[in-house]
Design an enzyme around this catalytic site. Structure first.
Site, PDB file in Angstrom:
ATOM      1  N   ARG A  14       0.849  -1.181   0.000  1.00 25.49           N
ATOM      2  CA  ARG A  14       0.000   0.000   0.000  1.00 25.49           C
ATOM      3  C   ARG A  14       0.887   1.234   0.000  1.00 25.49           C
ATOM      4  NH1 ARG A  14      -3.507  -2.843  -1.627  1.00 25.49           N
ATOM      5  NH2 ARG A  14      -5.465  -3.322  -0.581  1.00 25.49           N
ATOM      6  N   GLU A  45      -3.224   7.456  -4.701  1.00 28.18           N
ATOM      7  CA  GLU A  45      -3.603   6.922  -6.014  1.00 28.18           C
ATOM      8  C   GLU A  45      -4.891   7.558  -6.512  1.00 28.18           C
ATOM      9  OE1 GLU A  45      -3.714   2.625  -5.718  1.00 28.18           O
ATOM     10  OE2 GLU A  45      -1.694   2.614  -4.927  1.00 28.18           O
ATOM     11  N   HIS A  79      -0.927   0.078  -9.966  1.00 26.79           N
ATOM     12  CA  HIS A  79      -1.576  -0.855  -9.026  1.00 26.79           C
ATOM     13  C   HIS A  79      -2.144  -2.081  -9.775  1.00 26.79           C
ATOM     14  CE1 HIS A  79      -3.804  -1.125  -4.919  1.00 26.79           C
ATOM     15  NE2 HIS A  79      -3.563  -2.328  -5.417  1.00 26.79           N
TER      16      HIS A  79
HETATM   17  C1  8YV Z   1      -6.937  -5.015  -6.130  1.00 25.81           C
HETATM   18  C2  8YV Z   1      -5.530  -5.145  -3.984  1.00 25.81           C
HETATM   19  O1  8YV Z   1      -6.514  -4.715  -7.400  1.00 25.81           O
HETATM   20  O2  8YV Z   1      -6.545  -7.122  -3.245  1.00 25.81           O
HETATM   21  C3  8YV Z   1      -6.060  -6.049  -2.939  1.00 25.81           C
HETATM   22  O3  8YV Z   1      -5.987  -5.688  -1.757  1.00 25.81           O
HETATM   23  O4  8YV Z   1      -4.913  -4.182  -3.715  1.00 25.81           O
HETATM   24  C4  8YV Z   1      -5.723  -5.490  -5.413  1.00 25.81           C
HETATM   25  O5  8YV Z   1      -5.711  -6.855  -5.605  1.00 25.81           O
HETATM   26  C5  8YV Z   1      -7.695  -3.835  -5.751  1.00 25.81           C
HETATM   27  O6  8YV Z   1      -7.200  -3.109  -4.698  1.00 25.81           O
HETATM   28  C6  8YV Z   1      -9.140  -4.152  -5.554  1.00 25.81           C
HETATM   29  O7  8YV Z   1      -9.827  -2.972  -5.306  1.00 25.81           O
END
Ligand code: 8YV
Length: 317
Positions: free
Chosen positions: A236, A265, A283
């Site tokens: 993150r 982001e 991401h």
């Molecule tokens: C997703 C992610 O793309 O699973 C998670 O926590 O960060 C990613 O796999 C995304 O954030 C889903 O909103």
């Protein structure tokens, strides 16, 4: 038969067929399509029993508390720092996420970033596309050897483990920093993150997000990693103090950064875009067809299990 009523916080646009499958099986209240959220919740929220959301979209206390019949929140994604677990617990609302199915793809991407950063693959790609190869004297600056180096991992959980496993294939020594040492892994433990950064050639951030890890990787850690060090982040954005990282890269106190996530982001600091020692991705850790399909299936399984049995398959505990 009437379809169970669910609330979908936003469109799951990165999922192959989640929106269509949800619409097929459920009576979906599409919250994002309503300009006046409060009015829409008051009007359509009374019989909503489950929320479908994602790691990005989350579920705040205000939403949870606006739904009197709510019993479950099923999220598409593994991270849940955007879901108010305390508010859910107080209301007896179950929360599920999609662990494990994305572990390999996120770990693979961490390695892609690491190698790309160390070997300047993005820079080389831009160099070739700009027609500079053969046009100028020399080539891009020399990179850094990857094999046999020292790999530091911040957060040795499921994804950290998968990153470490891949490290052995590159003949690397692996050490990690967690809140507590683990007695089930062969890797060295560093109680101090600054010490781990001082030791490591590459520092990969794989810890959970949320207030507990905000700015865990601060100026001292980045400067300890040093002018030859590379920071990789697939976790993150806010885990790294982004302003401190920009300053460290600009001053040459940090060698480089290879990042899939950012503090605000989709905003990416201009200074990172301008710098040749960065690799920047939007991401995409879990963004393969196979993994996104498995995330979708698991989210739907949780929802289905909840309506059939009152329980979810992969609860967040
Ligand atoms: C997703 C992610 O793309 O699973 C998670 O926590 O960060 C990613 O796999 C995304 O954030 C889903 O909103």
């Amino acid at each position: 038969m009437t379809k169970p009523r669910i609330l979908q916080v936003g469109p799951l646009s990165g999922s192959p067929s989640a929106n269509a499958r949800l619409a097929d099986a459920y009576d979906v209240f599409e919250l994002w399509k309503h300009a006046d959220r409060d009015q829409a919740l008051a009007e359509h929220g009374k019989d909503v029993v489950a929320i479908v959301t994602s790691a990005t979209l989350g579920a705040k206390a205000e939403l949870i508390n606006a739904l009197p019949a709510l019993k479950a929140i099923c999220s598409w994604g593994v991270g849940y720092e955007t879901i108010d677990l305390e508010a859910a617990r107080k209301r007896g609302v179950l929360v599920s996420n999609t662990p494990d199915v994305l572990t390999d793809c996120v770990a693979d991407l961490a390695w892609g970033l690491l190698i790309s950063g160390a070997r300047r693959m993005s820079l080389g790609d831009r160099f070739v596309r700009a027609g500079q190869w053969g046009q100028v004297h020399g080539n891009i600056p020399l990179g850094t050897r990857v094999s046999g180096k020292k790999l530091g991992i911040v957060g040795l959980g499921r994804i950290g483990d998968a990153i470490a496993r891949r490290g052995t294939g590159f003949d690397m020594e692996v050490r990690y920093h967690n809140r507590r040492a683990r007695n089930d892994v062969p890797h060295g433990y560093a109680a101090s993150l600054v010490e781990l950064a001082e030791w490591a050639d590459f520092l990969v951030v794989a810890t959970v997000g949320g207030p507990g890890t905000r700015h865990l990787v601060n100026q001292a850690v980045l400067e300890a990693l040093g002018p030859k060090g590379l920071i990789v982040n697939i976790a993150r954005g806010p885990v790294i103090d982004e302003a401190a990282m920009v300053a460290a890269i600009q001053s040459g106190k940090l060698g480089g950064a290879a990042l899939d996530v950012f503090e605000h982001e989709p905003k990416v600091p201009e200074a990172l875009k301008q710098n040749g020692n960065t690799v920047l991705l939007p991401h995409i850790g879990s963004a393969t067809y196979e993994t996104r399909m498995e995330m979708e299936n698991l989210m739907l399984e949780n929802l289905q299990a909840f309506f059939a049995t009152g329980r979810v398959v992969t609860p967040v505990e």
